[in-house]
Design a protein around this motif. Structure first.
Motif, PDB file in Angstrom:
ATOM      1  N   ALA A  68     -11.727  -4.144  -3.717  1.00  0.00           N
ATOM      2  CA  ALA A  68     -12.932  -4.697  -3.896  1.00  0.00           C
ATOM      3  C   ALA A  68     -13.798  -4.953  -2.629  1.00  0.00           C
ATOM      4  CB  ALA A  68     -12.729  -6.090  -4.638  1.00  0.00           C
ATOM      5  N   GLU A  69     -12.905  -5.521  -1.591  1.00  0.00           N
ATOM      6  CA  GLU A  69     -13.704  -5.774  -0.354  1.00  0.00           C
ATOM      7  C   GLU A  69     -14.242  -4.392   0.344  1.00  0.00           C
ATOM      8  OE1 GLU A  69     -10.557  -7.520   1.820  1.00  0.00           O
ATOM      9  OE2 GLU A  69     -10.375  -9.056   0.450  1.00  0.00           O
ATOM     10  N   ARG A  70     -13.487  -3.473   0.274  1.00  0.00           N
ATOM     11  CA  ARG A  70     -13.778  -2.208   0.975  1.00  0.00           C
ATOM     12  C   ARG A  70     -14.385  -1.189   0.140  1.00  0.00           C
ATOM     13  NH1 ARG A  70      -9.836  -1.549   5.909  1.00  0.00           N
ATOM     14  NH2 ARG A  70      -9.900  -3.872   6.643  1.00  0.00           N
ATOM     15  N   SER A  71     -15.194  -0.279   0.591  1.00  0.00           N
ATOM     16  CA  SER A  71     -15.757   0.852  -0.156  1.00  0.00           C
ATOM     17  C   SER A  71     -14.540   1.739  -0.411  1.00  0.00           C
ATOM     18  CB  SER A  71     -17.040   1.363   0.044  1.00  0.00           C
ATOM     19  OG  SER A  71     -17.217   1.772   1.383  1.00  0.00           O
ATOM     20  N   LEU A  72     -13.464   1.625  -1.080  1.00  0.00           N
ATOM     21  CA  LEU A  72     -12.460   2.202  -1.023  1.00  0.00           C
ATOM     22  C   LEU A  72     -12.289   3.205  -2.392  1.00  0.00           C
ATOM     23  CD1 LEU A  72      -9.160   0.456   0.286  1.00  0.00           C
ATOM     24  CD2 LEU A  72      -9.835   2.885   0.777  1.00  0.00           C
ATOM     25  N   LEU A  88      -3.525  -5.566  -2.870  1.00  0.00           N
ATOM     26  CA  LEU A  88      -4.238  -4.160  -2.812  1.00  0.00           C
ATOM     27  C   LEU A  88      -5.444  -4.027  -3.645  1.00  0.00           C
ATOM     28  CD1 LEU A  88      -3.980  -1.261  -2.126  1.00  0.00           C
ATOM     29  CD2 LEU A  88      -2.648  -0.788  -3.917  1.00  0.00           C
ATOM     30  N   ARG A  89      -5.522  -4.998  -4.718  1.00  0.00           N
ATOM     31  CA  ARG A  89      -6.715  -4.981  -5.468  1.00  0.00           C
ATOM     32  C   ARG A  89      -7.944  -5.629  -4.498  1.00  0.00           C
ATOM     33  NH1 ARG A  89      -9.154  -3.282 -10.680  1.00  0.00           N
ATOM     34  NH2 ARG A  89     -10.810  -4.826 -10.886  1.00  0.00           N
ATOM     35  N   ILE A 136      -9.111   4.425  -4.404  1.00  0.00           N
ATOM     36  CA  ILE A 136      -7.527   4.240  -4.340  1.00  0.00           C
ATOM     37  C   ILE A 136      -6.967   5.254  -5.687  1.00  0.00           C
ATOM     38  CG2 ILE A 136      -5.519   2.823  -4.513  1.00  0.00           C
ATOM     39  CD1 ILE A 136      -7.061   0.814  -3.230  1.00  0.00           C
ATOM     40  N   VAL A 137      -5.943   5.974  -5.253  1.00  0.00           N
ATOM     41  CA  VAL A 137      -5.327   6.502  -6.339  1.00  0.00           C
ATOM     42  C   VAL A 137      -3.808   6.358  -6.101  1.00  0.00           C
ATOM     43  CG1 VAL A 137      -4.564   8.838  -7.296  1.00  0.00           C
ATOM     44  CG2 VAL A 137      -6.742   8.605  -6.335  1.00  0.00           C
ATOM     45  N   ARG A 168       2.201  -9.761  -5.659  1.00  0.00           N
ATOM     46  CA  ARG A 168       1.616 -10.170  -4.559  1.00  0.00           C
ATOM     47  C   ARG A 168       0.949  -9.014  -3.858  1.00  0.00           C
ATOM     48  NH1 ARG A 168       5.200 -14.428  -2.315  1.00  0.00           N
ATOM     49  NH2 ARG A 168       4.693 -16.157  -3.661  1.00  0.00           N
ATOM     50  N   LEU A 169       1.663  -8.046  -3.798  1.00  0.00           N
ATOM     51  CA  LEU A 169       0.883  -6.818  -3.123  1.00  0.00           C
ATOM     52  C   LEU A 169      -0.090  -6.204  -3.936  1.00  0.00           C
ATOM     53  CD1 LEU A 169       3.993  -5.260  -1.071  1.00  0.00           C
ATOM     54  CD2 LEU A 169       2.025  -6.725  -0.238  1.00  0.00           C
ATOM     55  N   ASP A 170       0.344  -6.264  -5.166  1.00  0.00           N
ATOM     56  CA  ASP A 170      -0.514  -5.537  -6.111  1.00  0.00           C
ATOM     57  C   ASP A 170      -2.250  -6.079  -5.828  1.00  0.00           C
ATOM     58  OD1 ASP A 170       0.974  -3.643  -7.180  1.00  0.00           O
ATOM     59  OD2 ASP A 170       1.504  -4.994  -8.806  1.00  0.00           O
TER      60      ASP A 170
END
Lengths: 255, 262
Positions: free
Chosen positions: B189-193, B184-185, B195-196, B179-181
């Protein structure tokens, strides 16, 4: 409510049993009252002398509370400074330990010489005896700060003061309170030892003086009364510090 | 960085992390990283996969500026901006004496953001991790998964452009973790992030990442630098499909190769 009864009832019953046994044994064996007075005699003396005992308790309480306050203030500060660097800790911690191993009876005369007779010397004596647990508790508390949380504060560029107030002090608090609790009990011991040597200057004599003068008159019942009063004082201080600690860490998870 | 090689990329593909020849030796003499190169581009969702203790976390800490390399260059242009970088630790590491909301507000508090703005940003960040109903709860009242979500909200509250996560869900049960994965995905997608995240779960890496880097044992080297060939939309059902199995098999083989390499 039932939980409280379960906590209070067993020691209360045990106390009554022991007191009754002591009364019976002392009377049957006809132990001289100046060696071991029967509990009923101690009780009668406490009631008869209660005004004097209360006044003595108040004098000792002032010295103990003043010493405890000094311990909590100075001890916390010293502990925090020791925790600030490994080098500082290595340089000064041995002396803090030394402070703990110094027999208070041996240096009490020195305290009288420096701080004058009476409550002041007794308060300093209470401080000397009770400061080490505060230092040790504070040091351990500051050392127990979670390294990842330190990283977090570093990541967000927290200043020295912000890190101290928002991370280190709250992290150290439970361990500091443990130190305060131990110090509360010790401060009464320190104050009484101080009174033994320092006597009293102004106002009324403390419990230490009461014990000494009762001893000189072989009034063992009064000595027992004074010892009981001293224990009661220690318990009260302990409970107050305990309650204070509970209030400060109220919302946290209890380990 | 004048000597940086020119990259034939558009704006969206700007390098936001560049490591060149990074070397890190622990005080006990173990070499965690040696001659390590890595370029991370804006908008990537990068998984660092490798055997435990291979130096993945060290790599992440070096990117975050929490550790300095003993040699090599680290170029993270945004590292100078306060709050441009968010970091999520292996355990949630919340302050136990603060409510959920006050925990999330902490990074803004340290940046002296006014209280009202802090509260608004914290509520918004908690909304993003679907925890807006636990504002006044204390950390010890929450489950492990909820605590981790608070921790992610705390990292999001400054609206970072780069989010680093160090095995964030390793201690959670499989369902919570999935669920958390997915959340996070979604956030990525929503924010211009960018992620590492460090993980030792192959399935997690395949499900989340746009790019997965498989590392060897210490000192870590790259065995595989792989663009995950899965669609942009990744519903939970993707985990049952053949294309997903193909990606995990590929990562698994690389991980095995990395284990045997010395």
């Amino acid at each position: 409510m039932r939980g409280q009864v379960a906590v209070v009832a067993p020691p209360a019953v045990a106390l009554v049993v022991v007191l009754v046994l002591a009364e019976v044994v002392v009377r049957l064996l006809e132990v001289p009252a100046f060696l071991v007075p029967p509990p009923s005699a101690v009780f009668a003396t406490v009631m008869a002398e209660r005004a004097a005992l209360l006044a003595a308790m108040k004098t000792t309480a002032i010295a103990a509370v003043a010493g405890l306050g000094l311990s909590m203030g100075i001890g916390s500060l010293v502990g925090a400074v020791l925790a600030s660097s490994r080098l500082v800790e290595r340089a000064f911690y041995p002396y803090a330990v030394f402070l703990q191993t110094v027999p208070i009876v041996a240096i009490a005369p020195l305290l009288v010489l420096w701080f004058g007779p009476g409550t002041r010397a007794a308060a300093v004596s209470a401080f000397v005896v009770s400061v080490f647990p505060v230092i040790a508790g504070t040091l351990a508390g500051f050392r127990s700060v979670e390294p990842s949380l330190r990283d977090l504060f570093r990541l967000y560029r927290a200043g020295r003061i912000a890190t101290l107030v928002k991370l280190e002090l709250p992290s150290a608090l439970p361990s500091m309170i443990t130190g305060f609790r131990v110090a509360a009990g010790l401060s009464v011991i320190g104050a009484i030892v101080g009174e033994f040597v320092a006597g009293f200057s102004e106002g009324s004599a403390g419990l230490g003086i009461t014990v000494l003068s009762a001893y000189r008159q072989l009034r063992t019942d009064l000595m027992f009364g004074a010892v009981l009063a001293a224990s009661l004082l220690g318990l009260v201080l302990f409970a107050v510090v305990q309650g204070l600690g509970r209030a400060l860490t109220r919302r946290r998870h209890r380990e | 960085m004048s000597s940086a090689p020119a990259r034939l990329r558009d704006e969206a593909g700007r390098a936001i992390v560049q490591l060149r020849g990074v070397r890190r030796v622990f005080p006990n003499g173990t070499t965690a990283l040696d001659g390590f190169d890595l370029t991370i581009e804006e908008g990537e969702l990068l998984a660092l996969l490798g055997p435990s203790g291979c130096g993945k976390s060290t790599l992440l800490r070096i990117i975050a500026g929490l550790e300095r390399p003993d040699a090599g260059e680290v170029d993270v242009p945004m590292a100078g901006e306060r709050g441009a970088l968010g970091y999520v630790f292996q355990d949630a590491h919340l302050l136990p004496w603060r409510t959920v909301q006050k925990n999330v507000e902490l990074p803004l508090e340290l940046a002296r953001v006014p209280a009202e703005e802090r509260a608004r940003a914290a509520r918004e960040a908690l909304d993003a991790v679907e925890l807006s109903d636990a504002l006044e709860a204390m950390p010890h009242e929450l489950s492990g998964g909820m605590r981790m979500r608070v921790s992610i909200a705390r990292a999001l509250v400054t609206r970072p452009r780069l989010l680093l996560l160090d095995e964030p869900f390793a201690a959670l049960d499989e369902i919570t973790r999935q669920r958390l994965d997915e959340r996070l995905r979604g956030l990525w997608a929503e924010r211009s992030l960018t992620i590492v995240f460090v993980t030792h779960s192959i399935a997690e890496a395949a499900f989340l990442a746009t790019r997965a880097i498989v590392m060897t044992r210490r000192p870590a080297r790259v065995v595989l630098d792989h663009t995950v060939a899965l669609p942009h939309e990744r519903p939970g059902s993707l985990r049952g499909e053949a294309s997903f199995a193909q990606q995990t098999a590929l990562l698994y083989r690389a991980l095995e190769r990395g284990e045997s390499l010395r």
